[in-house]
Design a protein around this motif. Structure first.
Motif, PDB file in Angstrom:
ATOM      1  N   PHE A  78      39.203  31.368  38.105  1.00  0.00           N
ATOM      2  CA  PHE A  78      39.982  32.498  38.580  1.00  0.00           C
ATOM      3  C   PHE A  78      40.041  33.535  37.465  1.00  0.00           C
ATOM      4  N   THR A  79      39.557  34.718  37.723  1.00  0.00           N
ATOM      5  CA  THR A  79      39.623  35.812  36.759  1.00  0.00           C
ATOM      6  C   THR A  79      40.307  36.996  37.423  1.00  0.00           C
ATOM      7  N   ARG A  80      40.541  38.043  36.656  1.00  0.00           N
ATOM      8  CA  ARG A  80      41.141  39.238  37.232  1.00  0.00           C
ATOM      9  C   ARG A  80      40.273  39.839  38.329  1.00  0.00           C
ATOM     10  N   ARG A  81      38.979  39.576  38.240  1.00  0.00           N
ATOM     11  CA  ARG A  81      38.083  40.103  39.260  1.00  0.00           C
ATOM     12  C   ARG A  81      38.276  39.396  40.602  1.00  0.00           C
ATOM     13  N   THR A  82      38.909  38.233  40.610  1.00  0.00           N
ATOM     14  CA  THR A  82      39.073  37.478  41.844  1.00  0.00           C
ATOM     15  C   THR A  82      40.442  37.701  42.477  1.00  0.00           C
ATOM     16  N   HIS A  83      41.180  38.715  42.020  1.00  0.00           N
ATOM     17  CA  HIS A  83      42.471  39.053  42.604  1.00  0.00           C
ATOM     18  C   HIS A  83      42.382  40.449  43.211  1.00  0.00           C
ATOM     19  N   TYR A  84      42.967  40.628  44.366  1.00  0.00           N
ATOM     20  CA  TYR A  84      42.991  41.956  44.943  1.00  0.00           C
ATOM     21  C   TYR A  84      44.311  42.169  45.693  1.00  0.00           C
ATOM     22  N   LYS A  85      44.741  43.416  45.767  1.00  0.00           N
ATOM     23  CA  LYS A  85      46.018  43.766  46.355  1.00  0.00           C
ATOM     24  C   LYS A  85      45.880  43.915  47.868  1.00  0.00           C
ATOM     25  N   ILE A  86      46.850  43.370  48.615  1.00  0.00           N
ATOM     26  CA  ILE A  86      46.803  43.453  50.075  1.00  0.00           C
ATOM     27  C   ILE A  86      47.988  44.236  50.635  1.00  0.00           C
ATOM     28  N   GLY A  87      48.758  44.892  49.724  1.00  0.00           N
ATOM     29  CA  GLY A  87      49.853  45.741  50.189  1.00  0.00           C
ATOM     30  C   GLY A  87      51.223  45.196  49.858  1.00  0.00           C
ATOM     31  N   TYR A  88      52.174  46.114  49.668  1.00  0.00           N
ATOM     32  CA  TYR A  88      53.572  45.775  49.391  1.00  0.00           C
ATOM     33  C   TYR A  88      53.723  44.831  48.198  1.00  0.00           C
ATOM     34  N   GLY A  89      52.880  45.040  47.199  1.00  0.00           N
ATOM     35  CA  GLY A  89      52.978  44.227  45.991  1.00  0.00           C
ATOM     36  C   GLY A  89      52.379  42.841  46.112  1.00  0.00           C
ATOM     37  N   LEU A  90      51.858  42.512  47.295  1.00  0.00           N
ATOM     38  CA  LEU A  90      51.284  41.182  47.491  1.00  0.00           C
ATOM     39  C   LEU A  90      49.841  41.149  47.002  1.00  0.00           C
ATOM     40  N   ARG A  91      49.473  40.031  46.429  1.00  0.00           N
ATOM     41  CA  ARG A  91      48.103  39.878  45.952  1.00  0.00           C
ATOM     42  C   ARG A  91      47.512  38.586  46.506  1.00  0.00           C
ATOM     43  N   LYS A  92      46.245  38.641  46.762  1.00  0.00           N
ATOM     44  CA  LYS A  92      45.539  37.465  47.261  1.00  0.00           C
ATOM     45  C   LYS A  92      44.429  37.116  46.283  1.00  0.00           C
ATOM     46  N   SER A  93      44.154  35.841  46.151  1.00  0.00           N
ATOM     47  CA  SER A  93      43.105  35.397  45.237  1.00  0.00           C
ATOM     48  C   SER A  93      41.999  34.694  46.015  1.00  0.00           C
ATOM     49  N   TYR A  94      40.807  34.752  45.495  1.00  0.00           N
ATOM     50  CA  TYR A  94      39.728  33.943  46.021  1.00  0.00           C
ATOM     51  C   TYR A  94      39.019  33.277  44.855  1.00  0.00           C
ATOM     52  N   LYS A  95      38.285  32.262  45.134  1.00  0.00           N
ATOM     53  CA  LYS A  95      37.663  31.490  44.068  1.00  0.00           C
ATOM     54  C   LYS A  95      36.461  32.237  43.494  1.00  0.00           C
ATOM     55  N   GLY A  96      36.419  32.284  42.168  1.00  0.00           N
ATOM     56  CA  GLY A  96      35.231  32.773  41.500  1.00  0.00           C
ATOM     57  C   GLY A  96      34.331  31.578  41.223  1.00  0.00           C
ATOM     58  N   VAL A  97      33.189  31.521  41.849  1.00  0.00           N
ATOM     59  CA  VAL A  97      32.301  30.360  41.741  1.00  0.00           C
ATOM     60  C   VAL A  97      31.094  30.739  40.897  1.00  0.00           C
ATOM     61  N   PHE A  98      30.841  29.948  39.862  1.00  0.00           N
ATOM     62  CA  PHE A  98      29.779  30.256  38.899  1.00  0.00           C
ATOM     63  C   PHE A  98      28.964  29.011  38.596  1.00  0.00           C
ATOM     64  N   PHE A  99      27.721  29.230  38.219  1.00  0.00           N
ATOM     65  CA  PHE A  99      26.931  28.154  37.629  1.00  0.00           C
ATOM     66  C   PHE A  99      27.402  27.970  36.191  1.00  0.00           C
ATOM     67  N   SER A 100      27.622  26.731  35.788  1.00  0.00           N
ATOM     68  CA  SER A 100      28.014  26.437  34.414  1.00  0.00           C
ATOM     69  C   SER A 100      26.953  26.940  33.443  1.00  0.00           C
ATOM     70  N   PRO A 101      27.348  27.425  32.258  1.00  0.00           N
ATOM     71  CA  PRO A 101      26.356  27.877  31.267  1.00  0.00           C
ATOM     72  C   PRO A 101      25.483  26.746  30.730  1.00  0.00           C
ATOM     73  N   PHE A 102      25.874  25.475  31.010  1.00  0.00           N
ATOM     74  CA  PHE A 102      25.045  24.344  30.600  1.00  0.00           C
ATOM     75  C   PHE A 102      23.998  23.994  31.663  1.00  0.00           C
ATOM     76  N   SER A 103      23.973  24.748  32.767  1.00  0.00           N
ATOM     77  CA  SER A 103      22.974  24.525  33.818  1.00  0.00           C
ATOM     78  C   SER A 103      21.576  24.881  33.302  1.00  0.00           C
TER      79      SER A 103
END
Length: 246
Positions: A207-232
């Protein structure tokens, strides 16, 4: 755009939070770019009162090395992984609170194994990308000042590091990083199905700041940031745009 190839030398232990199992706080075996972004931004604010320069610069993933050799996860665990246990204090009675036990994993700058073949001192290596040259002097001053603290547990003396700029170069805005076949990615790459056929390794959910977005009235929703591990491992030669990795 300016690319700074940087070596980070830990002076005290580093704790980069990963997962929590009960009272155990696990540590990452790399430093995501957004962690360094936050650390440098905090130092810039304290020194120059800059509110935020996150749109001016960003960091790649920083990986642990011993000299020029990338350290495998198992070697980081074997040689540099420590933990400490502490408890929360009840200030009214000055005694330990019940059910308030904490175990923190951390990575030590020096090896815990006394062995002539063991790695002795680790460093972090990665890159910082600067979009606006007018901020270069301030950024380099901050990196050389010793005021940047990386990761958690700073109040306990963790995260003190020294930055060494190895190389500075001018790059184009469409710069790409290349990973050769059978090499480790060395960066967190955003997951997509196309890459799934050409990258072998585990998936990290972050979860990073890029995975948060505002949906109104101060509410925020998050979604999963999915990445390949750097050891891949890359199954073929691959190129990644700056927007595809952190």
């Amino acid at each position: 755009m300016i690319k700074l190839d940087v070596e980070v030398i830990p002076k005290t232990p580093i704790h980069i939070g990963y997962l929590r199992y009960g009272f155990i706080n696990k540590v990452r075996y790399y430093v995501p770019g957004f962690t360094l972004n936050g650390a440098i931004n905090s130092a810039l604010y304290l020194s120059y009162k800059k509110q935020s320069l996150k749109d001016v610069f960003f960091c790649s993933t920083f990986m642990f090395y011993e000299n020029d050799k990338l350290l495998e996860e198992e070697n980081i665990k074997k040689y540099f992984l420590f933990s400490k246990t502490s408890t929360q204090i009840d200030n009214t009675r000055r005694t330990a609170k019940e059910s308030r036990l904490f175990n923190i994993e951390f990575i030590s700058p020096t090896s815990k194994v006394i062995d002539e073949n063991a790695p002795k001192q680790l460093t972090l290596k990665g890159s910082i990308f600067l979009k606006d040259e007018k901020f270069k002097e301030e950024l380099i001053t901050i990196l050389k000042s010793g005021v940047v603290k990386v990761g958690g547990e700073i109040k306990h003396g963790f995260g003190k590091v020294e930055f060494v700029i190895i190389k500075e170069s001018e790059i184009s805005n469409d710069y790409k990083i290349t990973v050769k076949e059978n090499e480790k990615l060395g960066i967190l790459v955003k997951y997509n199905q196309e890459y799934a056929d050409f990258i072998d390794g585990k998936i990290d959910v972050i979860f990073t700041r890029r995975t948060h977005y505002k949906i109104g009235y101060g509410l925020r929703k998050s979604y999963k940031g999915v990445f390949f591990s750097p050891f891949s491992i890359a199954k073929k030669d691959l190129e990644f745009n700056l927007s595809e990795f952190i």
